[in-house]
Design an enzyme around this catalytic site. Sequence first.
Site, PDB file in Angstrom:
ATOM      1  N   CYS A 139      35.315  22.966  43.742  1.00 24.75           N
ATOM      2  CA  CYS A 139      35.781  21.803  42.977  1.00 24.75           C
ATOM      3  C   CYS A 139      36.829  22.215  41.949  1.00 24.75           C
ATOM      4  O   CYS A 139      36.497  22.814  40.923  1.00 24.75           O
ATOM      5  CB  CYS A 139      34.588  21.137  42.282  1.00 24.75           C
ATOM      6  SG  CYS A 139      35.083  19.766  41.230  1.00 24.75           S
ATOM      7  N   CYS A 142      36.494  20.457  38.496  1.00 25.40           N
ATOM      8  CA  CYS A 142      35.381  20.965  37.678  1.00 25.40           C
ATOM      9  C   CYS A 142      35.723  22.349  37.103  1.00 25.40           C
ATOM     10  O   CYS A 142      35.432  22.631  35.949  1.00 25.40           O
ATOM     11  CB  CYS A 142      34.101  21.122  38.495  1.00 25.40           C
ATOM     12  SG  CYS A 142      33.799  19.829  39.681  1.00 25.40           S
ATOM     13  N   ASP A 143      36.313  23.220  37.915  1.00 22.00           N
ATOM     14  CA  ASP A 143      36.384  24.642  37.540  1.00 22.00           C
ATOM     15  C   ASP A 143      37.785  25.188  37.318  1.00 22.00           C
ATOM     16  O   ASP A 143      37.934  26.322  36.859  1.00 22.00           O
ATOM     17  CB  ASP A 143      35.700  25.493  38.639  1.00 22.00           C
ATOM     18  CG  ASP A 143      34.232  25.115  38.792  1.00 22.00           C
ATOM     19  OD1 ASP A 143      33.632  24.713  37.793  1.00 22.00           O
ATOM     20  OD2 ASP A 143      33.711  25.223  39.916  1.00 22.00           O
TER      21      ASP A 143
END
Length: 314
Positions: A139, A142-143
Amino acid sequence: MSTNGNEKHVKVLILGSGPAGLSAALYAARAELAPVVLTGMQLGGQAALTFTIENYPGFPTGVGGPELGELFQKQAENFGAKVEFDTAHEVDFSKRPYKVITDSGEYKADTVIISTGASPNHLNVPGEVELTGRGVSYCATCDGWFFKDKKVVIVGGGDSALEEGLFITRYASSVTVIHRRDEFRAGAILQKRAKEHPKMKFILDTVVTEAVGSDKLTALKLKNVKTGDETIFETDGLFIFIGHTPNTQMFENKLKMSDLGYIIVNDKMETNIPGVFAAGEAADPHFRQVITSAGMGAAAAIQATRFLEETESS
Ligand code: NAP
């Protein structure tokens, strides 16, 4: 919704809160069926993990994935849909009302709309599981932020790989796309953007055979599929975008599914069980777009409404 102890009875129960589920909720709510949406593990579905969505009509400059999900939810709730932070685990479609067991208890539902979406595929190479969250990710939204000024590798050759790779160029010092063929599956616009981006590099005809590192990822073992040459590539991050598998394990032997695990529906989003419908990526191996999932969700809810009208009047 009527409640009896921990058991709730609803006319329309929607499993999953991505574009398909929330669009189904909007239509079912406007038909005054007071639908209940069980969010599943990921509120907003995969779309909510996308930084910007540029191909959903009505947003000429794009819209954030989480923002679009919130708008979908608010619109459905405005008409009476209820969104519950709950996940279904087991279904019994042997007789109506259908039974759905969740984290919080049990639902009885006159109709069920399945919009459980799909999850990212894994490479299944040594080190991948151990280093997930320590350099390996699925992701970018997200990261990506964790890789400021770092070297990142993307695996895959589809729209997700190039789109998420371009997103990570905001942070990373370089983004190397490793693809198993010498042609990309991604659309022409994304390919052009990626190839012209100064931070993006490409290694083709190559697969990752191992993620290397003890407490965090430090390198990848690569193999050229044409020459057989094996090399080590140093990197801080590995983002894997190699397609998805539908989240339909719960329906095995309960609904007709394809060999790849997609629920089989007809053009009215009907499964082989009357009153059970499916929409979005759980039932769509072909298009898998926010707009097509939303359209399938709307169609499923319209058909569920007709089904209830017919069964209630007979
Ligand atoms: P995808 O189109 O199925 O592409 C998966 C990619 O991963 C392919 O290039 C495939 O290689 C590669 N791959 C598969 N298994 C692999 C393995 N074991 N090892 C190495 N590589 C592997 O998946 P996606 O990119 O997630 O897209 C899914 C759907 O969402 C598509 O319909 C796409 O159009 C859509 N989508 C659209 C947008 C957009 O419109 N902006 C953005 C994201 C996704 P091969 O090419 O060799 O098969």
